[in-house]
Write an enzyme that holds these catalytic residues in place. Sequence first.
Site, PDB file in Angstrom:
ATOM      1  N   LYS A 174       4.818   9.768 -30.680  1.00 33.41           N
ATOM      2  CA  LYS A 174       4.464   8.391 -31.039  1.00 33.41           C
ATOM      3  C   LYS A 174       5.670   7.482 -30.809  1.00 33.41           C
ATOM      4  CE  LYS A 174       4.929   5.528 -34.363  1.00 33.41           C
ATOM      5  NZ  LYS A 174       4.846   4.229 -33.684  1.00 33.41           N
ATOM      6  N   GLU A 249      17.521  10.589 -37.583  1.00 29.40           N
ATOM      7  CA  GLU A 249      18.659   9.822 -37.048  1.00 29.40           C
ATOM      8  C   GLU A 249      18.433   8.384 -37.483  1.00 29.40           C
ATOM      9  OE1 GLU A 249      21.355  10.589 -35.715  1.00 29.40           O
ATOM     10  OE2 GLU A 249      20.940  12.703 -35.322  1.00 29.40           O
ATOM     11  N   CYS A 283      22.278   1.863 -32.925  1.00 28.20           N
ATOM     12  CA  CYS A 283      22.688   2.458 -34.199  1.00 28.20           C
ATOM     13  C   CYS A 283      24.195   2.700 -34.211  1.00 28.20           C
ATOM     14  CB  CYS A 283      21.903   3.716 -34.502  1.00 28.20           C
ATOM     15  SG  CYS A 283      21.840   4.829 -33.126  1.00 28.20           S
ATOM     16  N   GLU A 384      23.492  -2.588 -42.488  1.00 20.58           N
ATOM     17  CA  GLU A 384      23.221  -2.635 -41.058  1.00 20.58           C
ATOM     18  C   GLU A 384      22.458  -3.914 -40.723  1.00 20.58           C
ATOM     19  OE1 GLU A 384      20.455   0.274 -39.300  1.00 20.58           O
ATOM     20  OE2 GLU A 384      22.003   0.624 -37.793  1.00 20.58           O
TER      21      GLU A 384
HETATM   22  P1  ADP Z   1      12.812   0.382 -36.008  1.00 21.75           P
HETATM   23  O1  ADP Z   1      13.464  -0.769 -36.695  1.00 21.75           O
HETATM   24  O2  ADP Z   1      13.688   1.141 -35.067  1.00 21.75           O
HETATM   25  O3  ADP Z   1      11.448   0.072 -35.450  1.00 21.75           O
HETATM   26  P2  ADP Z   1      11.401   1.888 -37.963  1.00 21.75           P
HETATM   27  O4  ADP Z   1      11.943   2.858 -38.942  1.00 21.75           O
HETATM   28  O5  ADP Z   1      10.623   0.740 -38.468  1.00 21.75           O
HETATM   29  O6  ADP Z   1      12.665   1.426 -37.153  1.00 21.75           O
HETATM   30  O7  ADP Z   1      10.502   2.628 -36.902  1.00 21.75           O
HETATM   31  C1  ADP Z   1      10.895   3.793 -36.182  1.00 21.75           C
HETATM   32  C2  ADP Z   1       9.655   4.545 -35.756  1.00 21.75           C
HETATM   33  O8  ADP Z   1       8.990   5.030 -36.940  1.00 21.75           O
HETATM   34  C3  ADP Z   1       8.637   3.673 -35.026  1.00 21.75           C
HETATM   35  O9  ADP Z   1       8.004   4.460 -34.023  1.00 21.75           O
HETATM   36  C4  ADP Z   1       7.684   3.316 -36.139  1.00 21.75           C
HETATM   37  O10 ADP Z   1       6.393   2.966 -35.655  1.00 21.75           O
HETATM   38  C5  ADP Z   1       7.643   4.606 -36.933  1.00 21.75           C
HETATM   39  N1  ADP Z   1       7.197   4.437 -38.323  1.00 21.75           N
HETATM   40  C6  ADP Z   1       7.205   3.315 -39.072  1.00 21.75           C
HETATM   41  N2  ADP Z   1       6.685   3.545 -40.295  1.00 21.75           N
HETATM   42  C7  ADP Z   1       6.335   4.858 -40.330  1.00 21.75           C
HETATM   43  C8  ADP Z   1       5.743   5.709 -41.319  1.00 21.75           C
HETATM   44  N3  ADP Z   1       5.396   5.258 -42.509  1.00 21.75           N
HETATM   45  N4  ADP Z   1       5.549   7.009 -40.996  1.00 21.75           N
HETATM   46  C9  ADP Z   1       5.909   7.490 -39.785  1.00 21.75           C
HETATM   47  N5  ADP Z   1       6.447   6.740 -38.815  1.00 21.75           N
HETATM   48  C10 ADP Z   1       6.665   5.434 -39.068  1.00 21.75           C
END
Ligand code: ADP
Length: 494
Positions: A174, A249, A283, A384
């Site tokens: 995903k 990470e 990061c 951050e």
């Molecule tokens: P970023 O700011 O890099 O988008 P996020 O932590 O919001 O950081 O998202 C990183 C990844 O995790 C994306 O692919 C996002 O869609 C996914 N993501 C966000 N919320 C969830 C969740 N509750 N469970 C699993 N994956 C998630």
Amino acid sequence: MSERFKNLIDGKWVDSVSGASFERRNPANGELVATYTKSDARDVDAAVAAAAKAFKSWRLYPAPKRGELLFDAARILNDRKEQFAREMTEEMGKVISEARGDVQEAIDMTFYMAGEGRRLYGQTTPSELPNKFNMSVRKPIGVAGIITPWNFPMAIPSWKMTPALVAGNTIVFKPASFTPRMAVRWVEVLQEAGIPDGVVNLVIGGGEDVGNAIVEHPDVALISFTGSTRTGVGLASRAAALNKRVALEMGGKNAVIVLDDANLDLAVDGILWSAFGTSGQRCTAASRVIAQRGIQQELVERLVARAGGMRLGDGLDESVQIGPIVSKGQLQTISGYIEIGKQEGARLATGGGVATEGALGKGFFHEPTIFDNVGRSMRIANEEIFGPVTSIVPVDTLDEAIDIANSVEYGLSASIFTQDINNAYRAMRDIFTGILYVNAGTTGAEIHLPFGGTKATGNGHREAGTATLDFYTEWQSVYVDFSGKLQRAQIDNQ
Ligand code: ADP
């Protein structure tokens, strides 16, 4: 006409069950990049079923052959590097030279992991009993859930998926909702290289819908996540209740230390590249500069002069140095931190504003920003920001610099500029980050060394290098007794 992209499930490109769609627009100018199918838990179910079925045969396909497919994938990636780089710039904004670097990182990682197909070393070791043979082997685990962010849209998926694949796992992937086109391109390459149906499945959609469903699916054995600390920690606690293996990470608040004895020309180059490259959305970005007071003023003056001359714009223009911020929401977060910094009493030395002149007004641009005289406990020195903002924290001594470098909740990267080898070695010994640079900025990891961080940056795993194989494999110790009789370890060998 922009394209509409679908999921890849069991080797077929298919619409989501709901049939819903979402759009991605170019953050530099608002133009439509592509439309994507929007998935939910039902699509995850289908992808996991395909991956679980494919695991039965993929794990038995010889590892060197798995590696050969990855060699082919690396060659195809190499052939399409320029196309993918341009598409990446349109989709997430990083300047074209950095987008080429992102694709190159995926090429390097894919070649490197392809070679692991002929290694995947275990151990052979003597037995304490006669006529007995001992060894350990790496075994694949099953279906890996791969959840990735938008800032390295091709490199990060490759870091996770190539070790997973060469070790014999199958995948449900995903990508971030801002960058699914790069995910489609990467998966197309794997498919074209001949990775069998069901081994790699792509499910496009939001974190709440698709990400959660992957984390909670009983047939997903391991999850590799890169993203924000908040999302990662939440995800890991849900996965822990299901006893899943999780690699995280997450964030960073990386410091560059500049001592009085530093080569200042080099330090200025290193800081500008690490703080403002990818518009600070890495990061490993240098969001703190810990400057010894003897050089503080000159360092700040030089940084301000250079930052003020950096060119903002559409990253497809080769002369542009700073591309857009990925989204309006992220731009607002950065603006919020500028206000916080001012209220905390830091001195805004340059930048600080959203850039809107001319064509910049069509996108999400932020000026490169430097705060000076930042106190170690200020929020801008600890949280951050993920934007082109760095904070100069003055210190008197190396000890104080190291103490401040270590004082944040994160532990990803750090760097020191010094011409004194004793100072360099003290920093290497006493700074507790996963990555440390001497006389270079805080970014620039090479794919064959472990990548990852301590404390709130991660959960103890490492990506890249051979270290990553420890996450994607389970050890099996095998004892072969050819004595023809029952021999009991610790009992019959007295
Ligand atoms: P970023 O700011 O890099 O988008 P996020 O932590 O919001 O950081 O998202 C990183 C990844 O995790 C994306 O692919 C996002 O869609 C996914 N993501 C966000 N919320 C969830 C969740 N509750 N469970 C699993 N994956 C998630």
